[in-house]
Design a protein around this motif. Sequence first.
Motif, PDB file in Angstrom:
ATOM      1  N   GLY A   1      15.582  47.763   6.060  1.00 37.21           N
ATOM      2  CA  GLY A   1      15.183  46.705   5.117  1.00 37.21           C
ATOM      3  C   GLY A   1      16.115  46.608   3.917  1.00 37.21           C
ATOM      4  N   ARG A   2      16.529  47.778   3.382  1.00 38.16           N
ATOM      5  CA  ARG A   2      17.388  47.743   2.184  1.00 38.16           C
ATOM      6  C   ARG A   2      18.786  47.228   2.515  1.00 38.16           C
ATOM      7  NH1 ARG A   2      18.002  52.358  -1.667  1.00 38.16           N
ATOM      8  NH2 ARG A   2      17.727  53.874   0.024  1.00 38.16           N
ATOM      9  N   VAL A   3      19.243  47.493   3.731  1.00 30.22           N
ATOM     10  CA  VAL A   3      20.548  46.964   4.146  1.00 30.22           C
ATOM     11  C   VAL A   3      20.539  45.445   4.123  1.00 30.22           C
ATOM     12  CG1 VAL A   3      22.206  46.786   6.045  1.00 30.22           C
ATOM     13  CG2 VAL A   3      21.055  48.971   5.584  1.00 30.22           C
ATOM     14  N   TRP A   4      19.506  44.863   4.716  1.00 30.61           N
ATOM     15  CA  TRP A   4      19.459  43.395   4.793  1.00 30.61           C
ATOM     16  C   TRP A   4      19.224  42.772   3.418  1.00 30.61           C
ATOM     17  CZ3 TRP A   4      21.906  43.449   8.784  1.00 30.61           C
ATOM     18  CH2 TRP A   4      21.530  44.110   9.948  1.00 30.61           C
ATOM     19  N   SER A   5      18.415  43.402   2.574  1.00 36.41           N
ATOM     20  CA  SER A   5      18.187  42.853   1.227  1.00 36.41           C
ATOM     21  C   SER A   5      19.479  42.825   0.425  1.00 36.41           C
ATOM     22  CB  SER A   5      17.127  43.681   0.491  1.00 36.41           C
ATOM     23  OG  SER A   5      15.872  43.578   1.121  1.00 36.41           O
ATOM     24  N   ALA A   6      20.239  43.936   0.486  1.00 36.11           N
ATOM     25  CA  ALA A   6      21.495  44.009  -0.258  1.00 36.11           C
ATOM     26  C   ALA A   6      22.524  43.044   0.316  1.00 36.11           C
ATOM     27  CB  ALA A   6      22.027  45.434  -0.239  1.00 36.11           C
ATOM     28  N   ALA A   7      22.598  42.976   1.647  1.00 38.38           N
ATOM     29  CA  ALA A   7      23.558  42.070   2.273  1.00 38.38           C
ATOM     30  C   ALA A   7      23.217  40.614   1.974  1.00 38.38           C
ATOM     31  CB  ALA A   7      23.583  42.309   3.779  1.00 38.38           C
ATOM     32  N   ARG A   8      21.935  40.278   1.973  1.00 37.30           N
ATOM     33  CA  ARG A   8      21.510  38.906   1.673  1.00 37.30           C
ATOM     34  C   ARG A   8      21.926  38.514   0.252  1.00 37.30           C
ATOM     35  NH1 ARG A   8      17.911  35.172   3.411  1.00 37.30           N
ATOM     36  NH2 ARG A   8      17.344  36.509   5.176  1.00 37.30           N
TER      37      ARG A   8
ATOM     38  N   LEU B   1      20.855  37.542   9.547  1.00 38.21           N
ATOM     39  CA  LEU B   1      19.968  37.410   8.387  1.00 38.21           C
ATOM     40  C   LEU B   1      19.084  36.174   8.505  1.00 38.21           C
ATOM     41  CD1 LEU B   1      22.457  38.426   5.556  1.00 38.21           C
ATOM     42  CD2 LEU B   1      20.455  39.708   6.320  1.00 38.21           C
ATOM     43  N   GLU B   2      19.636  35.092   9.056  1.00 32.07           N
ATOM     44  CA  GLU B   2      18.822  33.892   9.265  1.00 32.07           C
ATOM     45  C   GLU B   2      17.693  34.177  10.242  1.00 32.07           C
ATOM     46  OE1 GLU B   2      18.907  30.764   8.144  1.00 32.07           O
ATOM     47  OE2 GLU B   2      20.781  30.623   7.011  1.00 32.07           O
ATOM     48  N   HIS B   3      18.009  34.925  11.318  1.00 37.48           N
ATOM     49  CA  HIS B   3      16.983  35.251  12.314  1.00 37.48           C
ATOM     50  C   HIS B   3      15.900  36.138  11.713  1.00 37.48           C
ATOM     51  CE1 HIS B   3      18.724  33.287  15.737  1.00 37.48           C
ATOM     52  NE2 HIS B   3      19.872  33.964  15.653  1.00 37.48           N
ATOM     53  N   LEU B   4      16.317  37.068  10.854  1.00 35.95           N
ATOM     54  CA  LEU B   4      15.339  37.965  10.236  1.00 35.95           C
ATOM     55  C   LEU B   4      14.555  37.266   9.133  1.00 35.95           C
ATOM     56  CD1 LEU B   4      17.547  41.181  10.064  1.00 35.95           C
ATOM     57  CD2 LEU B   4      15.659  40.719  11.643  1.00 35.95           C
ATOM     58  N   GLY B   5      15.103  36.142   8.619  1.00 33.78           N
ATOM     59  CA  GLY B   5      14.437  35.291   7.634  1.00 33.78           C
ATOM     60  C   GLY B   5      14.355  35.913   6.248  1.00 33.78           C
ATOM     61  N   PRO B   6      14.146  35.078   5.243  1.00 37.71           N
ATOM     62  CA  PRO B   6      14.134  33.615   5.290  1.00 37.71           C
ATOM     63  C   PRO B   6      15.549  33.045   5.356  1.00 37.71           C
ATOM     64  CG  PRO B   6      13.884  34.371   3.030  1.00 37.71           C
ATOM     65  CD  PRO B   6      13.898  35.602   3.877  1.00 37.71           C
ATOM     66  N   PRO B   7      15.709  31.707   5.433  1.00 39.07           N
ATOM     67  CA  PRO B   7      17.051  31.128   5.504  1.00 39.07           C
ATOM     68  C   PRO B   7      17.898  31.518   4.292  1.00 39.07           C
ATOM     69  CG  PRO B   7      15.389  29.485   6.045  1.00 39.07           C
ATOM     70  CD  PRO B   7      14.656  30.684   5.532  1.00 39.07           C
ATOM     71  N   LEU B   8      19.190  31.671   4.523  1.00 38.29           N
ATOM     72  CA  LEU B   8      20.105  32.001   3.441  1.00 38.29           C
ATOM     73  C   LEU B   8      20.301  30.805   2.512  1.00 38.29           C
ATOM     74  CD1 LEU B   8      22.827  33.907   5.490  1.00 38.29           C
ATOM     75  CD2 LEU B   8      21.415  34.903   3.672  1.00 38.29           C
ATOM     76  N   THR B   9      20.521  31.102   1.229  1.00 37.40           N
ATOM     77  CA  THR B   9      20.820  30.074   0.235  1.00 37.40           C
ATOM     78  C   THR B   9      22.244  30.283  -0.271  1.00 37.40           C
ATOM     79  OG1 THR B   9      18.518  29.933  -0.476  1.00 37.40           O
ATOM     80  CG2 THR B   9      20.184  29.109  -2.010  1.00 37.40           C
ATOM     81  N   ASP B  10      23.045  29.254  -0.174  1.00 40.78           N
ATOM     82  CA  ASP B  10      24.423  29.344  -0.669  1.00 40.78           C
ATOM     83  C   ASP B  10      24.414  29.056  -2.168  1.00 40.78           C
ATOM     84  OD1 ASP B  10      27.091  29.281  -1.224  1.00 40.78           O
ATOM     85  OD2 ASP B  10      27.592  27.686   0.194  1.00 40.78           O
ATOM     86  N   ARG B  11      24.151  30.101  -2.962  1.00 39.01           N
ATOM     87  CA  ARG B  11      24.018  29.886  -4.398  1.00 39.01           C
ATOM     88  C   ARG B  11      25.349  29.479  -5.023  1.00 39.01           C
ATOM     89  NH1 ARG B  11      20.300  34.467  -4.018  1.00 39.01           N
ATOM     90  NH2 ARG B  11      18.196  33.633  -4.245  1.00 39.01           N
ATOM     91  N   ARG B  12      26.440  30.044  -4.541  1.00 43.26           N
ATOM     92  CA  ARG B  12      27.733  29.625  -5.090  1.00 43.26           C
ATOM     93  C   ARG B  12      27.975  28.156  -4.773  1.00 43.26           C
ATOM     94  NH1 ARG B  12      33.255  32.646  -3.472  1.00 43.26           N
ATOM     95  NH2 ARG B  12      32.454  34.167  -5.004  1.00 43.26           N
ATOM     96  N   GLY B  13      27.686  27.768  -3.530  1.00 44.19           N
ATOM     97  CA  GLY B  13      27.856  26.360  -3.168  1.00 44.19           C
ATOM     98  C   GLY B  13      26.966  25.450  -3.982  1.00 44.19           C
ATOM     99  N   ASP B  14      25.715  25.920  -4.209  1.00 45.90           N
ATOM    100  CA  ASP B  14      24.803  25.130  -5.025  1.00 45.90           C
ATOM    101  C   ASP B  14      25.329  24.987  -6.444  1.00 45.90           C
ATOM    102  OD1 ASP B  14      23.174  24.844  -2.872  1.00 45.90           O
ATOM    103  OD2 ASP B  14      21.665  26.304  -3.527  1.00 45.90           O
ATOM    104  N   ARG B  15      25.878  26.093  -6.997  1.00 44.91           N
ATOM    105  CA  ARG B  15      26.424  26.019  -8.349  1.00 44.91           C
ATOM    106  C   ARG B  15      27.613  25.068  -8.411  1.00 44.91           C
ATOM    107  NH1 ARG B  15      25.550  31.675  -8.183  1.00 44.91           N
ATOM    108  NH2 ARG B  15      27.761  32.043  -7.758  1.00 44.91           N
ATOM    109  N   ASP B  16      28.482  25.181  -7.411  1.00 47.21           N
ATOM    110  CA  ASP B  16      29.645  24.288  -7.400  1.00 47.21           C
ATOM    111  C   ASP B  16      29.212  22.838  -7.244  1.00 47.21           C
ATOM    112  OD1 ASP B  16      31.255  26.483  -7.656  1.00 47.21           O
ATOM    113  OD2 ASP B  16      31.765  26.614  -5.519  1.00 47.21           O
ATOM    114  N   SER B  17      28.232  22.614  -6.383  1.00 42.78           N
ATOM    115  CA  SER B  17      27.730  21.258  -6.185  1.00 42.78           C
ATOM    116  C   SER B  17      27.076  20.732  -7.456  1.00 42.78           C
ATOM    117  CB  SER B  17      26.727  21.243  -5.029  1.00 42.78           C
ATOM    118  OG  SER B  17      26.152  19.962  -4.869  1.00 42.78           O
TER     119      SER B  17
END
Length: 424
Positions: free
Chosen positions: A17-24, A88-104
């Motif tokens: 669990g901690r691996v996926w949280s940190a990677a996400r 990570l998408e399969h394990l959920g929830p969907p990823l959020t591209d925060r950098r992309g959102d900031r740039d947008s």
Amino acid sequence: MTLPPQARAFLAQPALGRVWSAARRRLEGNGVQARGSVRLDGLDAVEREAVSLLMGRRIGSSSAVIRLDELDARLRTTAAGCGLADALEHLGPPLTDRRGDRDSGRRARAAVWAAAEQDVAGSPLADQDWVSDWLDDLRRSGAVGRLSPLDAAEVLRQAVQALTALHPVRDERVQPIGRGDLATRVTGTAHGLDDDTALSRVVLRGLARALGTDPPELAPARRALWRAAGVVPDEVSSTVLTYGLRPVGPGWRERALRERSEWHAETHLTLRELRALDLVLPHGTVVHVCENPRVVEAAADARCAAALVCTSGSAATVVLDLLDTLTAAGHQLRYHGDFDWPGIALGNRIVRRHGALPWRMSAADYEELATRAGMLGIPAVPLTGPAVEADWDAELAPAMASLDRALHEESALEWLVADLRPTR
């Protein structure tokens, strides 16, 4: 694609669990790219075993550094058959591209200001020196920062349109226009420039720049700025309840107010009337301020002689304007309100702003009224909301909190009417 059941069961185990949280967190912050690394500390034996199997190498200590590109490659060559982002998408929830959102978001905000500058360039405001400073001020202050880019662009477009309608604001030949009329012309609704709108705040910042003044913070200053720009605010819908005001001026308005006082009649005054009145009362007049209209009614019934202003609950702008005028003329105010926390808060406001003195608002007054109410068998109403310290008496809030009983002005009506010096 879907994860094979065996691979999913392995990846979804709590020990990872901690691996996926940190990677996400890392992926969402770097554009969903499997770059960089994450560090895990305090791994227990079960977690070390699971991470070792995941990475295909032994993790022998309680700390581990996992390179995301290595983890991505490992997942692609094992039973998972997909990269890190897909896992990570399969394990959920969907990823959020925060950098992309900031740039947008940055691109959308830049487009907002570019559109505003284009609107200015195509308007009569283009040759006004203050306009660029106005836009810079709005950008720096975040005046439209809480709005969506679409809403912010619309507010700025309407602001340019409103200021264009008032251009040039120094020209005395400009015909006055009602604020509601201007708002309708610009927004389609008469309330589009009400004080609580973002558009009103943005336009007033522009007017302040145009006239070389500071942006107004208080309602009287806002109305003064509107008037200076040839805009007539609504000054007739709100009123303040008064009694016994006897201005000394010779005008018909002052005479009418004195006559109503002589006949012990209450008077509702609008902002428009306050602007026209010369509200200088006889020297030494003390103006009493109450919170509840019932006090005015009782004073009129008892044919009291004293001057009285009613806030009618939380003091509106017209009330504060009248009290400002009276204190500016040198008249002392004395305040009485409900013995509850909102009443104390209102009292603090009037004491701080107008230098008012308390009127039957001490801890001793409260305790006596509470005792009398108990003896009369009046049901107790508990205090609600957070406690408020009274500026004028440090003992009042503790006394109220101790007895936990709200007392409205009606409980002190006999005292108040006596203090207002009834005539024969």
